[in-house]
Motif scaffolding. Structure first.
Motif, short mmCIF file in Angstrom:
data_model
loop_
_atom_site.label_atom_id
_atom_site.label_comp_id
_atom_site.label_asym_id
_atom_site.label_seq_id
_atom_site.Cartn_x
_atom_site.Cartn_y
_atom_site.Cartn_z
N ARG A 204 0.75 -1.37 0.12
CA ARG A 204 0.22 0.10 0.33
C ARG A 204 0.75 1.38 0.64
O ARG A 204 0.50 2.24 -0.81
CB ARG A 204 -1.14 -0.19 1.30
N GLY A 210 -5.71 6.82 -1.28
CA GLY A 210 -7.18 5.66 -1.65
C GLY A 210 -7.97 5.75 -0.79
O GLY A 210 -8.28 6.73 -0.02
N LYS A 211 -9.21 5.17 -0.73
CA LYS A 211 -10.66 4.81 -0.23
C LYS A 211 -10.40 3.88 0.64
O LYS A 211 -9.40 2.91 0.64
CB LYS A 211 -11.37 4.58 -1.17
N PRO A 212 -11.23 4.00 2.13
CA PRO A 212 -11.50 2.80 2.74
C PRO A 212 -11.56 1.21 2.68
O PRO A 212 -12.53 1.15 0.84
CB PRO A 212 -12.43 3.33 3.75
N GLU A 213 -11.45 0.02 2.74
CA GLU A 213 -11.82 -1.11 2.15
C GLU A 213 -11.45 -2.46 3.20
O GLU A 213 -11.00 -2.00 4.28
CB GLU A 213 -10.61 -1.48 0.62
N LYS A 253 2.01 9.60 5.63
CA LYS A 253 0.32 8.67 5.30
C LYS A 253 0.51 7.44 5.92
O LYS A 253 1.99 6.90 6.36
CB LYS A 253 1.77 8.27 3.86
N GLU A 277 -10.70 -3.90 8.43
CA GLU A 277 -11.68 -2.67 7.42
C GLU A 277 -10.22 -1.52 7.64
O GLU A 277 -9.60 -1.46 8.50
CB GLU A 277 -12.27 -1.37 7.83
N ILE A 279 -8.31 1.36 6.88
CA ILE A 279 -8.86 2.98 6.85
C ILE A 279 -7.13 4.17 6.32
O ILE A 279 -6.76 4.30 7.59
CB ILE A 279 -9.61 4.12 8.35
N PRO A 280 -7.23 4.96 4.86
CA PRO A 280 -6.18 5.04 5.26
C PRO A 280 -6.01 6.73 5.53
O PRO A 280 -7.87 7.49 5.64
CB PRO A 280 -6.23 5.10 3.22
N SER A 281 -5.63 7.48 5.68
CA SER A 281 -5.28 8.64 5.88
C SER A 281 -3.79 9.32 5.74
O SER A 281 -2.89 8.31 4.90
CB SER A 281 -5.42 8.86 7.48
#
Length: 314
Positions: A204, A210-213, A253, A277, A279-281
């Motif tokens: 990653r 990107g979005k949460p997945e 990141k 889950e 969760i990016p930030s």
């Protein structure tokens, strides 16, 4: 009472030998030891008689007073020579306990030199400035301007363990013959922190957050892992009289792996899995520090309390 010529010659040569011996003794005692250059090895041999790169130095040549870790002697290594002026320089050293089979406390020291013609003479010494753990590697040593006629010393060091790499910095006041810390006890500036301790995190980090997945990861790869990359820029604006303001600006990141379900049964190959889950930030934050003259230290006055996310500190 009169002396014959042979007797007078004997007395003459006797007195001459005594005078020559005294002259040689005075000359030897008044001889000033010096180094021809500012090469680290030359300065080390001037300060520590008989020093060799792989040899152990003991008392009385070793001046560190703490018997708790130097009773068997220490290895001494030059860190850096810093030229303060045309006729002044300081040598930083690191003393490493003989027993290196475990994490130890290494001692930082400083030695000041002045130039006399083409010779460099030892002027002053500070045998115990601060300490580093043996796993902490010095990456850079810099002189910085704190204010007019006030210089600081910034030491950057790194440490790596279990998939985590940190780079931190310590700040000191560089006085005429003394180096003193400018940060509260056990507080260093974070300059970098990377923790990629499982395969999914490493993948990653090579792309945008990107979005949460939701993901299902093999427990050998992803269980209880952290995933973050924090890079910090340190800026110091010299003050007019006192050391100036310091601003730390962080770009990060991060990926939080929030556990959803731990699967109790293995798959056909006997492997266990957990669902997360992710969760990016990509947060940005700052810390501002001002010099407190009464305490003689920098204190945080505004901004984030920590560059680490809550989920990491929990």
């Amino acid at each position: 009472m009169s002396l014959s010529l042979p007797g007078m010659l004997s007395v003459y040569y006797f007195l001459r030998c005594i005078l020559l011996s005294m002259l040689l003794f005075v000359t030897a005692c008044s001889k000033t030891e010096y180094a021809d250059t500012l090469e680290p090895d030359a300065l080390m041999k001037l300060v520590f008689k008989g020093w060799q790169a792989d040899s152990i130095v003991k008392r009385p040549i070793l001046k560190i007073q703490d018997d708790g870790f130097n009773k068997n002697g220490m290895y001494l290594a030059p860190v850096k020579v810093l030229k303060l002026a045309d006729d002044r320089a300081v040598l930083l050293t690191r003393a490493i306990p003989e027993d290196t089979g475990k994490i130890s406390r290494d001692v930082l020291a400083a030695y000041w030199f002045k130039r006399d013609g083409e010779k460099w003479l030892l002027e002053a010494r500070q045998d115990d400035i601060d300490s580093l753990r043996s796993v902490q590697e010095i990456k850079a040593v810099k002189i910085i301007e704190l204010a007019p006629a006030r210089q600081g010393l910034l030491i950057e060091y790194s440490q790596s363990q279990r998939g985590e790499t940190d780079v931190l910095a310590r700040l000191y006041m560089l006085r005429q013959h003394q180096i003193t810390t400018l940060l509260p006890e056990n507080q260093d500036f974070m300059l970098l922190m990377k923790e990629f301790n499982h395969a999914d995190c490493t993948r990653r980090m090579k792309k945008a957050p990107g979005k949460p997945e939701r993901v299902r990861l093999n427990d050998r790869e992803g269980r209880d892992g952290n995933c973050l990359d924090i890079q910090v820029k340190l800026e110091l604006k010299p003050g007019k009289d006192l050391p100036g303001e310091i601003v730390l600006s962080a770009n990060a990141k991060m990926f939080e792996y929030r556990e959803i379900e731990r699967h109790d049964l293995p798959d056909a190959n006997g492997e266990y899995f957990t669902s997360y889950e992710v969760i990016p930030s990509a947060p940005r934050s700052t810390m501002v520090f001002h010099y407190d003259e009464a305490k003689g230290k920098y204190q945080r006055v505004s901004g984030s309390r920590s560059f680490l996310p809550d989920w990491y500190r929990e």
